[in-house]
Design a protein around this motif. Sequence first.
Motif, PDB file in Angstrom:
ATOM      1  N   ASN A  96      91.191  66.217  68.300  1.00 53.23           N
ATOM      2  CA  ASN A  96      90.091  65.964  67.361  1.00 53.23           C
ATOM      3  C   ASN A  96      90.157  66.907  66.165  1.00 53.23           C
ATOM      4  OD1 ASN A  96      89.009  63.893  68.904  1.00 53.23           O
ATOM      5  ND2 ASN A  96      87.630  65.243  70.034  1.00 53.23           N
ATOM      6  N   ALA A  97      90.498  68.172  66.423  1.00 51.72           N
ATOM      7  CA  ALA A  97      90.544  69.156  65.338  1.00 51.72           C
ATOM      8  C   ALA A  97      91.626  68.809  64.328  1.00 51.72           C
ATOM      9  CB  ALA A  97      90.769  70.551  65.909  1.00 51.72           C
ATOM     10  N   LEU A  98      92.834  68.472  64.831  1.00 43.57           N
ATOM     11  CA  LEU A  98      93.925  68.131  63.913  1.00 43.57           C
ATOM     12  C   LEU A  98      93.629  66.820  63.197  1.00 43.57           C
ATOM     13  CD1 LEU A  98      96.682  68.508  62.657  1.00 43.57           C
ATOM     14  CD2 LEU A  98      97.712  67.522  64.726  1.00 43.57           C
ATOM     15  N   ALA A  99      93.089  65.846  63.913  1.00 46.46           N
ATOM     16  CA  ALA A  99      92.778  64.564  63.283  1.00 46.46           C
ATOM     17  C   ALA A  99      91.787  64.753  62.131  1.00 46.46           C
ATOM     18  CB  ALA A  99      92.215  63.591  64.319  1.00 46.46           C
ATOM     19  N   ALA A 100      90.835  65.646  62.305  1.00 50.55           N
ATOM     20  CA  ALA A 100      89.864  65.913  61.240  1.00 50.55           C
ATOM     21  C   ALA A 100      90.550  66.535  60.025  1.00 50.55           C
ATOM     22  CB  ALA A 100      88.766  66.833  61.768  1.00 50.55           C
ATOM     23  N   GLU A 101      91.524  67.425  60.264  1.00 51.78           N
ATOM     24  CA  GLU A 101      92.265  68.053  59.163  1.00 51.78           C
ATOM     25  C   GLU A 101      93.113  67.034  58.407  1.00 51.78           C
ATOM     26  OE1 GLU A 101      94.408  71.708  59.783  1.00 51.78           O
ATOM     27  OE2 GLU A 101      93.289  72.091  61.620  1.00 51.78           O
ATOM     28  N   GLY A 118     102.987  67.001  57.374  1.00 50.18           N
ATOM     29  CA  GLY A 118     103.827  67.938  56.636  1.00 50.18           C
ATOM     30  C   GLY A 118     103.022  68.866  55.754  1.00 50.18           C
ATOM     31  N   ALA A 119     101.869  68.397  55.283  1.00 48.34           N
ATOM     32  CA  ALA A 119     101.038  69.212  54.410  1.00 48.34           C
ATOM     33  C   ALA A 119     100.134  70.157  55.190  1.00 48.34           C
ATOM     34  CB  ALA A 119     100.181  68.292  53.529  1.00 48.34           C
ATOM     35  N   ARG A 120     100.103  70.004  56.499  1.00 52.22           N
ATOM     36  CA  ARG A 120      99.137  70.736  57.306  1.00 52.22           C
ATOM     37  C   ARG A 120      99.590  72.134  57.686  1.00 52.22           C
ATOM     38  NH1 ARG A 120      98.411  72.981  62.780  1.00 52.22           N
ATOM     39  NH2 ARG A 120      96.175  72.866  63.200  1.00 52.22           N
ATOM     40  N   HIS A 168      96.444  73.649  74.011  1.00 50.33           N
ATOM     41  CA  HIS A 168      97.849  74.046  74.160  1.00 50.33           C
ATOM     42  C   HIS A 168      98.748  73.268  73.197  1.00 50.33           C
ATOM     43  CE1 HIS A 168      96.672  76.512  77.427  1.00 50.33           C
ATOM     44  NE2 HIS A 168      96.489  75.543  78.303  1.00 50.33           N
ATOM     45  N   VAL A 169      98.330  72.047  72.851  1.00 51.95           N
ATOM     46  CA  VAL A 169      99.063  71.253  71.863  1.00 51.95           C
ATOM     47  C   VAL A 169      98.065  70.698  70.851  1.00 51.95           C
ATOM     48  CG1 VAL A 169     100.930  70.628  73.463  1.00 51.95           C
ATOM     49  CG2 VAL A 169      98.946  69.128  73.248  1.00 51.95           C
ATOM     50  N   ASP A 170      98.561  70.477  69.626  1.00 48.68           N
ATOM     51  CA  ASP A 170      97.731  69.906  68.566  1.00 48.68           C
ATOM     52  C   ASP A 170      97.877  68.390  68.491  1.00 48.68           C
ATOM     53  OD1 ASP A 170      97.063  72.578  67.538  1.00 48.68           O
ATOM     54  OD2 ASP A 170      99.170  72.615  66.906  1.00 48.68           O
ATOM     55  N   ALA A 171      99.030  67.901  68.932  1.00 47.60           N
ATOM     56  CA  ALA A 171      99.329  66.473  68.870  1.00 47.60           C
ATOM     57  C   ALA A 171     100.125  66.093  70.112  1.00 47.60           C
ATOM     58  CB  ALA A 171     100.110  66.144  67.595  1.00 47.60           C
ATOM     59  N   PHE A 172     100.281  64.796  70.340  1.00 50.94           N
ATOM     60  CA  PHE A 172     100.941  64.346  71.561  1.00 50.94           C
ATOM     61  C   PHE A 172     101.673  63.037  71.320  1.00 50.94           C
ATOM     62  CE2 PHE A 172      96.558  62.891  71.379  1.00 50.94           C
ATOM     63  CZ  PHE A 172      96.652  61.529  71.608  1.00 50.94           C
ATOM     64  N   TRP A 173     102.787  62.886  72.020  1.00 50.57           N
ATOM     65  CA  TRP A 173     103.495  61.605  72.084  1.00 50.57           C
ATOM     66  C   TRP A 173     103.681  61.327  73.568  1.00 50.57           C
ATOM     67  CZ3 TRP A 173     106.678  59.967  67.435  1.00 50.57           C
ATOM     68  CH2 TRP A 173     106.982  58.609  67.507  1.00 50.57           C
ATOM     69  N   VAL A 174     103.017  60.293  74.070  1.00 48.18           N
ATOM     70  CA  VAL A 174     102.975  60.086  75.513  1.00 48.18           C
ATOM     71  C   VAL A 174     102.891  58.598  75.819  1.00 48.18           C
ATOM     72  CG1 VAL A 174     100.458  60.174  75.755  1.00 48.18           C
ATOM     73  CG2 VAL A 174     101.894  61.023  77.632  1.00 48.18           C
ATOM     74  N   GLY A 175     103.333  58.230  77.012  1.00 44.95           N
ATOM     75  CA  GLY A 175     103.221  56.847  77.452  1.00 44.95           C
ATOM     76  C   GLY A 175     101.837  56.553  77.985  1.00 44.95           C
ATOM     77  N   GLU A 176     101.453  55.298  77.863  1.00 47.53           N
ATOM     78  CA  GLU A 176     100.172  54.879  78.428  1.00 47.53           C
ATOM     79  C   GLU A 176     100.239  54.891  79.954  1.00 47.53           C
ATOM     80  OE1 GLU A 176      96.908  53.443  76.760  1.00 47.53           O
ATOM     81  OE2 GLU A 176      97.827  55.297  76.065  1.00 47.53           O
ATOM     82  N   GLY A 186      87.476  61.990  75.129  1.00 53.53           N
ATOM     83  CA  GLY A 186      86.851  62.439  73.891  1.00 53.53           C
ATOM     84  C   GLY A 186      87.490  63.657  73.265  1.00 53.53           C
ATOM     85  N   VAL A 187      88.767  63.928  73.590  1.00 55.45           N
ATOM     86  CA  VAL A 187      89.412  65.142  73.081  1.00 55.45           C
ATOM     87  C   VAL A 187      90.476  64.870  72.023  1.00 55.45           C
ATOM     88  CG1 VAL A 187      88.932  66.429  75.187  1.00 55.45           C
ATOM     89  CG2 VAL A 187      91.099  65.174  74.984  1.00 55.45           C
TER      90      VAL A 187
END
Length: 380
Positions: A96-101, A118-120, A168-176, A186-187
Amino acid sequence: MSHQVLNCGYVPLVDCAPLIIAKELGFAAEEGLDLNLVRQPSWSALRDMLALGHLDAAQMLSPMPVAMSLGMGGLTAQIDCLMILSVNGTVFGASNALAAELGPLRFGDARAILTALGARGPVRIGVPFPYSMHRLLLSYWTATQPDLNAEIVTVPPTRMADAVSQGHVDAFWVGEPWGSAIVQRGVGKILMAGRDVWAFAPEKVLAARHEWVAQNPQATRKLMRAIYHAAKWLDADSNRPLAIEILGRSEHLNLAHEVIDPAVTGYLTPAPGARPLQINNFLIFHAYAAQFPWRSQAAWIAAQLGARDADIKTAMQCFRSDLYRDNLGPLGAELPGASERIEGAMHEATEVPGSRGPMILARDAFFDGTTFDFTQKSDQ
């Protein structure tokens, strides 16, 4: 009549569905197999169990047979990809924090999302395993944004929501279903699907040790036939409610139906309270010859792993299109005229010659419009 017991490993993700359906609906039993599904806590545990002979076969991330056969990371073993278990089915998202940025972004706009990242500044991205399609797509995608400072963190899929929640991570790439689980907790938010980077990425495969395959040709044939029928059943719209019910059982995924539903139906909810989005070809089990193990896919994987040119042909031999033709052709499986193709060349569904007449292959374009020609590698 007694059935042959086969021990098959899996990690609890929606795309293990062909294995579960083959067992639960009797497709394996019809072939004379007692398919014993052995749940694994992580991809590294599954890799080691297969390499050491404790499993006969396994669901694997598509790069794992190539990496293991080329001696990359962990135990080295000659592993065959018998067939593709699933195409696509992964998501990329942010806390949520990174998405807001990052600000408002159109879902699936791979270029805009990358520019915003890249701008973050520095970003920690969780992936399930170093030798995964998630990791390769992430590397391929971010290579076009040299300003991006990304730290890749390995997190088992079942723990990804905790990693996001705990920072621990700001973003994720994961399978459903683990992306949807993050949204439901809600995170975090889902920003795009894996198919937005490569429209037809082989995600999971059915794998076995090369030696075992050579010594057990009949068991291999029976297993492939059972999985073929299960995947065909899964891709029928009318079967999806039952598939979701079976997958959600405690002995399989042990998850609520509403967490499993998005992957199976293709309706993803990108953020808490948002309207579900229909994602075409989000997860494919059978349609468009999805189960066919293209040797050019193995070549792309090997190239992305940084394999030497001399090793590309070895990697291509891991994807057993020959066995697929021999074992599934008699069932009426659609077989393309060749076992290699230029990856990324189809920007829309395309009719091509097949063993039973014309067949339709799905769009397989890369987000940046490039293509990968296996002949340029394999001839070097």
